[in-house]
Motif scaffolding. Structure first.
Motif, PDB file in Angstrom:
ATOM      1  N   LYS A 216     -24.157  49.856 -18.206  1.00  0.00           N
ATOM      2  CA  LYS A 216     -24.648  49.420 -16.895  1.00  0.00           C
ATOM      3  C   LYS A 216     -24.939  47.916 -16.901  1.00  0.00           C
ATOM      4  O   LYS A 216     -24.583  47.198 -15.962  1.00  0.00           O
ATOM      5  CB  LYS A 216     -25.905  50.196 -16.511  1.00  0.00           C
ATOM      6  CG  LYS A 216     -26.620  49.684 -15.266  1.00  0.00           C
ATOM      7  CD  LYS A 216     -27.916  50.437 -15.046  1.00  0.00           C
ATOM      8  CE  LYS A 216     -28.776  49.738 -14.008  1.00  0.00           C
ATOM      9  NZ  LYS A 216     -29.304  48.439 -14.481  1.00  0.00           N
ATOM     10  N   TYR A 221     -19.888  50.465 -14.781  1.00  0.00           N
ATOM     11  CA  TYR A 221     -20.526  51.607 -14.128  1.00  0.00           C
ATOM     12  C   TYR A 221     -19.740  52.902 -14.313  1.00  0.00           C
ATOM     13  O   TYR A 221     -20.332  53.975 -14.475  1.00  0.00           O
ATOM     14  CB  TYR A 221     -20.710  51.317 -12.638  1.00  0.00           C
ATOM     15  CG  TYR A 221     -21.523  50.076 -12.358  1.00  0.00           C
ATOM     16  CD1 TYR A 221     -22.741  49.857 -12.999  1.00  0.00           C
ATOM     17  CD2 TYR A 221     -21.081  49.110 -11.466  1.00  0.00           C
ATOM     18  CE1 TYR A 221     -23.501  48.716 -12.756  1.00  0.00           C
ATOM     19  CE2 TYR A 221     -21.828  47.960 -11.209  1.00  0.00           C
ATOM     20  CZ  TYR A 221     -23.026  47.770 -11.861  1.00  0.00           C
ATOM     21  OH  TYR A 221     -23.756  46.633 -11.627  1.00  0.00           O
ATOM     22  N   GLU A 225     -21.731  56.272 -15.913  1.00  0.00           N
ATOM     23  CA  GLU A 225     -22.122  57.444 -15.126  1.00  0.00           C
ATOM     24  C   GLU A 225     -21.925  58.771 -15.847  1.00  0.00           C
ATOM     25  O   GLU A 225     -22.868  59.590 -15.908  1.00  0.00           O
ATOM     26  CB  GLU A 225     -21.390  57.457 -13.783  1.00  0.00           C
ATOM     27  CG  GLU A 225     -21.852  58.593 -12.884  1.00  0.00           C
ATOM     28  CD  GLU A 225     -21.243  58.539 -11.490  1.00  0.00           C
ATOM     29  OE1 GLU A 225     -21.580  59.406 -10.661  1.00  0.00           O
ATOM     30  OE2 GLU A 225     -20.428  57.621 -11.223  1.00  0.00           O
ATOM     31  N   ILE A 229     -24.985  61.478 -16.779  1.00  0.00           N
ATOM     32  CA  ILE A 229     -24.960  62.857 -16.266  1.00  0.00           C
ATOM     33  C   ILE A 229     -25.008  63.848 -17.433  1.00  0.00           C
ATOM     34  O   ILE A 229     -25.729  64.852 -17.399  1.00  0.00           O
ATOM     35  CB  ILE A 229     -23.717  63.077 -15.385  1.00  0.00           C
ATOM     36  CG1 ILE A 229     -23.851  62.270 -14.083  1.00  0.00           C
ATOM     37  CG2 ILE A 229     -23.521  64.561 -15.084  1.00  0.00           C
ATOM     38  CD1 ILE A 229     -22.595  62.257 -13.233  1.00  0.00           C
ATOM     39  N   LEU A 253     -30.287  57.508 -14.210  1.00  0.00           N
ATOM     40  CA  LEU A 253     -29.151  57.766 -13.318  1.00  0.00           C
ATOM     41  C   LEU A 253     -29.389  57.128 -11.954  1.00  0.00           C
ATOM     42  O   LEU A 253     -28.472  56.554 -11.352  1.00  0.00           O
ATOM     43  CB  LEU A 253     -28.933  59.277 -13.179  1.00  0.00           C
ATOM     44  CG  LEU A 253     -27.694  59.724 -12.402  1.00  0.00           C
ATOM     45  CD1 LEU A 253     -26.426  59.139 -12.980  1.00  0.00           C
ATOM     46  CD2 LEU A 253     -27.608  61.258 -12.374  1.00  0.00           C
ATOM     47  N   LEU A 256     -28.612  53.446 -12.079  1.00  0.00           N
ATOM     48  CA  LEU A 256     -27.176  53.177 -12.004  1.00  0.00           C
ATOM     49  C   LEU A 256     -26.695  53.221 -10.557  1.00  0.00           C
ATOM     50  O   LEU A 256     -25.981  52.307 -10.096  1.00  0.00           O
ATOM     51  CB  LEU A 256     -26.411  54.203 -12.844  1.00  0.00           C
ATOM     52  CG  LEU A 256     -24.890  54.054 -12.786  1.00  0.00           C
ATOM     53  CD1 LEU A 256     -24.446  52.799 -13.529  1.00  0.00           C
ATOM     54  CD2 LEU A 256     -24.204  55.290 -13.374  1.00  0.00           C
ATOM     55  N   TYR A 257     -27.073  54.280  -9.824  1.00  0.00           N
ATOM     56  CA  TYR A 257     -26.649  54.393  -8.429  1.00  0.00           C
ATOM     57  C   TYR A 257     -27.208  53.238  -7.594  1.00  0.00           C
ATOM     58  O   TYR A 257     -26.524  52.685  -6.722  1.00  0.00           O
ATOM     59  CB  TYR A 257     -27.098  55.732  -7.849  1.00  0.00           C
ATOM     60  CG  TYR A 257     -26.396  56.934  -8.443  1.00  0.00           C
ATOM     61  CD1 TYR A 257     -25.117  56.831  -8.979  1.00  0.00           C
ATOM     62  CD2 TYR A 257     -27.017  58.191  -8.474  1.00  0.00           C
ATOM     63  CE1 TYR A 257     -24.474  57.941  -9.533  1.00  0.00           C
ATOM     64  CE2 TYR A 257     -26.376  59.296  -9.020  1.00  0.00           C
ATOM     65  CZ  TYR A 257     -25.111  59.162  -9.545  1.00  0.00           C
ATOM     66  OH  TYR A 257     -24.473  60.258 -10.084  1.00  0.00           O
ATOM     67  N   GLN A 260     -25.228  50.129  -7.906  1.00  0.00           N
ATOM     68  CA  GLN A 260     -23.943  50.205  -7.207  1.00  0.00           C
ATOM     69  C   GLN A 260     -24.104  50.227  -5.690  1.00  0.00           C
ATOM     70  O   GLN A 260     -23.105  50.296  -4.967  1.00  0.00           O
ATOM     71  CB  GLN A 260     -23.197  51.470  -7.645  1.00  0.00           C
ATOM     72  CG  GLN A 260     -22.789  51.480  -9.112  1.00  0.00           C
ATOM     73  CD  GLN A 260     -22.179  52.801  -9.519  1.00  0.00           C
ATOM     74  OE1 GLN A 260     -22.866  53.815  -9.704  1.00  0.00           O
ATOM     75  NE2 GLN A 260     -20.872  52.828  -9.645  1.00  0.00           N
TER      76      GLN A 260
END
Length: 324
Positions: A216, A221, A225, A229, A253, A256-257, A260
């Motif tokens: 990250k 990315y 991911e 997960i 997690l 990360l989202y 983005q």
């Protein structure tokens, strides 16, 4: 004097390997058992400057109770060890090789290796997740020796300690933004955990999380991911749905989202992590403040300022209370 003979041999460019080895053996036989044991312990360190504080730590974990400094002085006087500066030492490569051969013959050899590894683990645990400049400077001389524990002496790391040298090394480099130098340590950590524990173990989940967070930081990315997960699912299987490590995986997690711009996917994960941390750890805990701050940052990014402000204020107040 035997020390003079060895010194002379080292100065002669024409001296062959057999001559150096023979002189070393004569010198070795003249050492007391305590000096021999200290020399073997020192041979575990990397071919790099050795801070005396690390020697003392390794000796303590190895239960060496004799006068370390006096025996160190003997090794220096016999040209087996070089004093670079006050309380900093180093071996010549050939001398270190010969000492490592003696280490393998020593009855206490495994004990010294385990003590060395325990000292390196203690060092690794002292490297914070986000080290500041002074902490990086303090750890710099120790880094090559930490690398020895992670690679050469990995078999002498206990199950509980296995990943710590890798974690410390990666934190050292990540703290400087040196992601390419950190990457091999994160990857080797995952490989070592898989080899030791198999595919289902909390340290595997931790290693997946750590590698993903490095990806990250590099903007990778798509690589991060699936690891996050997988780590989240593994943590739930191993520890149950209600565990602080599950909250950490949810938070990672979500981060990360968030990075983005996938805010609608990040928000429920942040909220779930925050609620879990409050249930499990109480309302006054550093990671609760982190969750509050992360959720506030998400709202801030979306222009939801009235929702972000009270969370920022709550997180700030909590950190002042808890951390000063």
């Amino acid at each position: 004097m035997l020390a003079d003979i060895l010194a002379q041999l080292q100065k002669q460019a024409s001296a062959g390997e057999s001559g150096v080895a023979a002189a070393f053996e004569l010198n070795w036989q003249c050492l007391e058992a305590e000096a021999q044991k200290l020399a073997c312990l020192l041979s575990l360190f990397a071919l790099a400057p050795i801070p005396w504080s690390l020697v003392e730590s390794a000796a303590s974990y190895s239960d060496l109770e004799f006068d370390l400094k006096a025996n160190c002085t003997v090794l220096v006087e016999r040209y087996l060890l070089q004093e670079l500066a006050e309380d900093t030492y180093q071996f010549h490569e050939r001398i270190r090789e010969l000492l490592q051969q003696k280490l393998e013959e020593l009855a206490e050899g495994d004990e010294l290796k385990r003590g060395f590894c325990q000292a390196m683990v203690a060092l690794a645990k002292d490297i914070p997740q986000t080290p500041i400049l002074i902490e990086i400077a303090q750890a710099t001389l120790a880094i090559p020796h930490l690398g020895e524990a992670a690679t050469v002496y990995q078999d002498w790391l206990s199950d509980d300690d296995l990943i710590w040298p890798f974690v410390g090394l990666a934190r050292f480099y990540e703290g400087q933004g040196a992601y390419l130098q950190a990457l091999p340590w994160r990857e080797q950590c995952l490989s070592a955990a898989r080899k030791r524990f198999g595919d289902e173990h909390p340290d595997m989940a931790t290693s997946l999380n750590n590698l993903a967070l490095l990806y990250k930081s590099q903007g990778r990315y798509g690589d991060a991911e699936p690891l996050l997960i997988e780590a989240l699912a593994m943590t739930k299987r191993l520890l149950g749905d209600e565990h602080p490590d599950v909250a950490t995986s949810l938070n990672n997690l979500a981060l990360l989202y968030d990075s983005q711009g996938r805010y609608s996917e990040a928000e429920p994960l942040y909220i779930e992590a925050l609620g879990m941390r409050k249930r499990l750890l109480g309302d006054e805990y550093p990671s609760v403040a982190t969750s509050l701050n992360n959720l506030a940052l998400l709202y801030d990014s979306q222009g939801r300022y009235s929702e972000a402000e009270p969370l920022y204020i709550e997180a700030l107040g909590m950190r002042k209370r808890l951390l000063g």
